[in-house]
Write a protein that holds these residues in place. Sequence first.
Motif, PDB file in Angstrom:
ATOM      1  N   LEU A 153       0.851  -1.182   0.000  1.00  0.00           N
ATOM      2  CA  LEU A 153       0.000   0.000   0.000  1.00  0.00           C
ATOM      3  C   LEU A 153       0.889   1.234   0.000  1.00  0.00           C
ATOM      4  O   LEU A 153       1.880   1.274   0.732  1.00  0.00           O
ATOM      5  CB  LEU A 153      -0.924   0.029   1.222  1.00  0.00           C
ATOM      6  N   THR A 154       0.522   2.248  -0.794  1.00  0.00           N
ATOM      7  CA  THR A 154       1.386   3.425  -0.942  1.00  0.00           C
ATOM      8  C   THR A 154       0.634   4.709  -0.564  1.00  0.00           C
ATOM      9  O   THR A 154       0.419   5.577  -1.408  1.00  0.00           O
ATOM     10  CB  THR A 154       1.909   3.535  -2.385  1.00  0.00           C
ATOM     11  N   ILE A 175       4.222   7.486  11.304  1.00  0.00           N
ATOM     12  CA  ILE A 175       5.186   6.391  11.158  1.00  0.00           C
ATOM     13  C   ILE A 175       4.788   5.198  12.029  1.00  0.00           C
ATOM     14  O   ILE A 175       4.780   4.046  11.575  1.00  0.00           O
ATOM     15  CB  ILE A 175       6.593   6.895  11.507  1.00  0.00           C
ATOM     16  N   ASP A 176       4.446   5.477  13.265  1.00  0.00           N
ATOM     17  CA  ASP A 176       4.039   4.397  14.170  1.00  0.00           C
ATOM     18  C   ASP A 176       2.752   3.738  13.686  1.00  0.00           C
ATOM     19  O   ASP A 176       2.606   2.502  13.744  1.00  0.00           O
ATOM     20  CB  ASP A 176       3.840   4.932  15.586  1.00  0.00           C
ATOM     21  N   SER A 177       1.826   4.551  13.206  1.00  0.00           N
ATOM     22  CA  SER A 177       0.550   4.022  12.742  1.00  0.00           C
ATOM     23  C   SER A 177       0.721   3.170  11.488  1.00  0.00           C
ATOM     24  O   SER A 177       0.100   2.112  11.349  1.00  0.00           O
ATOM     25  CB  SER A 177      -0.412   5.186  12.475  1.00  0.00           C
ATOM     26  N   ALA A 178       1.574   3.626  10.564  1.00  0.00           N
ATOM     27  CA  ALA A 178       1.839   2.849   9.356  1.00  0.00           C
ATOM     28  C   ALA A 178       2.479   1.506   9.705  1.00  0.00           C
ATOM     29  O   ALA A 178       2.129   0.463   9.131  1.00  0.00           O
ATOM     30  CB  ALA A 178       2.752   3.637   8.420  1.00  0.00           C
ATOM     31  N   SER A 179       3.403   1.528  10.643  1.00  0.00           N
ATOM     32  CA  SER A 179       4.068   0.288  11.051  1.00  0.00           C
ATOM     33  C   SER A 179       3.085  -0.682  11.694  1.00  0.00           C
ATOM     34  O   SER A 179       3.115  -1.892  11.414  1.00  0.00           O
ATOM     35  CB  SER A 179       5.198   0.611  12.031  1.00  0.00           C
ATOM     36  N   ILE A 188       2.993  -4.570   3.245  1.00  0.00           N
ATOM     37  CA  ILE A 188       4.027  -3.544   3.231  1.00  0.00           C
ATOM     38  C   ILE A 188       3.341  -2.196   3.067  1.00  0.00           C
ATOM     39  O   ILE A 188       2.471  -2.038   2.200  1.00  0.00           O
ATOM     40  CB  ILE A 188       5.019  -3.752   2.071  1.00  0.00           C
ATOM     41  N   VAL A 189       3.724  -1.228   3.878  1.00  0.00           N
ATOM     42  CA  VAL A 189       3.203   0.124   3.749  1.00  0.00           C
ATOM     43  C   VAL A 189       4.340   1.055   3.343  1.00  0.00           C
ATOM     44  O   VAL A 189       5.402   1.063   3.963  1.00  0.00           O
ATOM     45  CB  VAL A 189       2.558   0.624   5.062  1.00  0.00           C
ATOM     46  N   ASP A 200       7.231  -3.207   7.079  1.00  0.00           N
ATOM     47  CA  ASP A 200       6.388  -4.406   7.139  1.00  0.00           C
ATOM     48  C   ASP A 200       5.870  -4.622   8.554  1.00  0.00           C
ATOM     49  O   ASP A 200       5.315  -5.672   8.872  1.00  0.00           O
ATOM     50  CB  ASP A 200       7.164  -5.642   6.669  1.00  0.00           C
ATOM     51  N   GLY A 201       6.042  -3.630   9.404  1.00  0.00           N
ATOM     52  CA  GLY A 201       5.634  -3.735  10.800  1.00  0.00           C
ATOM     53  C   GLY A 201       6.760  -4.126  11.722  1.00  0.00           C
ATOM     54  O   GLY A 201       6.705  -3.855  12.922  1.00  0.00           O
ATOM     55  N   GLU A 202       7.789  -4.737  11.183  1.00  0.00           N
ATOM     56  CA  GLU A 202       8.983  -5.095  11.954  1.00  0.00           C
ATOM     57  C   GLU A 202      10.161  -4.226  11.511  1.00  0.00           C
ATOM     58  O   GLU A 202      10.808  -3.578  12.318  1.00  0.00           O
ATOM     59  CB  GLU A 202       9.304  -6.584  11.762  1.00  0.00           C
TER      60      GLU A 202
END
Length: 285
Positions: A153-154, A175-179, A188-189, A200-202
Amino acid sequence: MHEPPPRMLPTRPVDGHKGDFGRVLAIGGSRGMAGSISLSAMAALRTGAGLVSAMIPDRCLETVAAFEPCLMTIGAPDTPQGYFAAEAVKSLGEIIDTFDAIAVGPGMRDGPGTREIVKRLAKYENTPRVFDADAINVIARSLTYCPSGPVILTPHAGELQRLTGASLSDRNEQIDSASEFARRRGVIVVLKGAATLVTDGEQRWFNTTGNPGMATAGSGDVLTGIILALLALRLSPFEAASLGVWIHGSAGDLAAEQHGHAGMIASDILAHLPAAVRLVTTNPS
């Protein structure tokens, strides 16, 4: 000083043919916004995809076909307003299995056809997919449309706010919310903006290429096409997203050297893509 690219692309084999470099589909466009999907499709070609098709509403077909003769076009049923009609999802179903990667969203307008296409692609896990622009807005309005599998997602900050509620004015919260969204959904964001984030959250990877001149209409559409091509070249979604962002920013930097910041347009970024791709190709010819 830019950090080196996150990975390199191999030199093409001398006996390679277009089928070796991926067949991709870019879905989008609407009357008055055919340029968006044209930019995405052209960016995929300029990044190295072997075969690029654009699926657009019927009323946009000639416009997109005239943008570049190397593009293939697929007209789909549309509404009198020039949006995808609900029946367009049947056209997608007839061809969906023939592509190595698919992107959806640039230039689309919300409506029944758009929602049906996004819903169909959200559950289609056989192929890597990129969701951009109004495709993200569809996902934000209903979890029914939230994709799974190899997905990128972009969003820009406004689209991320619609996805997660993150404040437009707080980059750290974004940034935290996207993660967190990437972690929970297994996607993947790519959070666009200065120092674009890929997560990718990690993992969190921040881009160092690019400049303020890239804050112009169509720039994100070019990025979508770049990532689409890299997926077809069999990079993992995280690799495709991070390398794609780096290439996009580098093409923007090359464009800025020629045009400056204020006068840059998205097609300038597109024009400099071949040179940017050479920067990440081993022993380029």
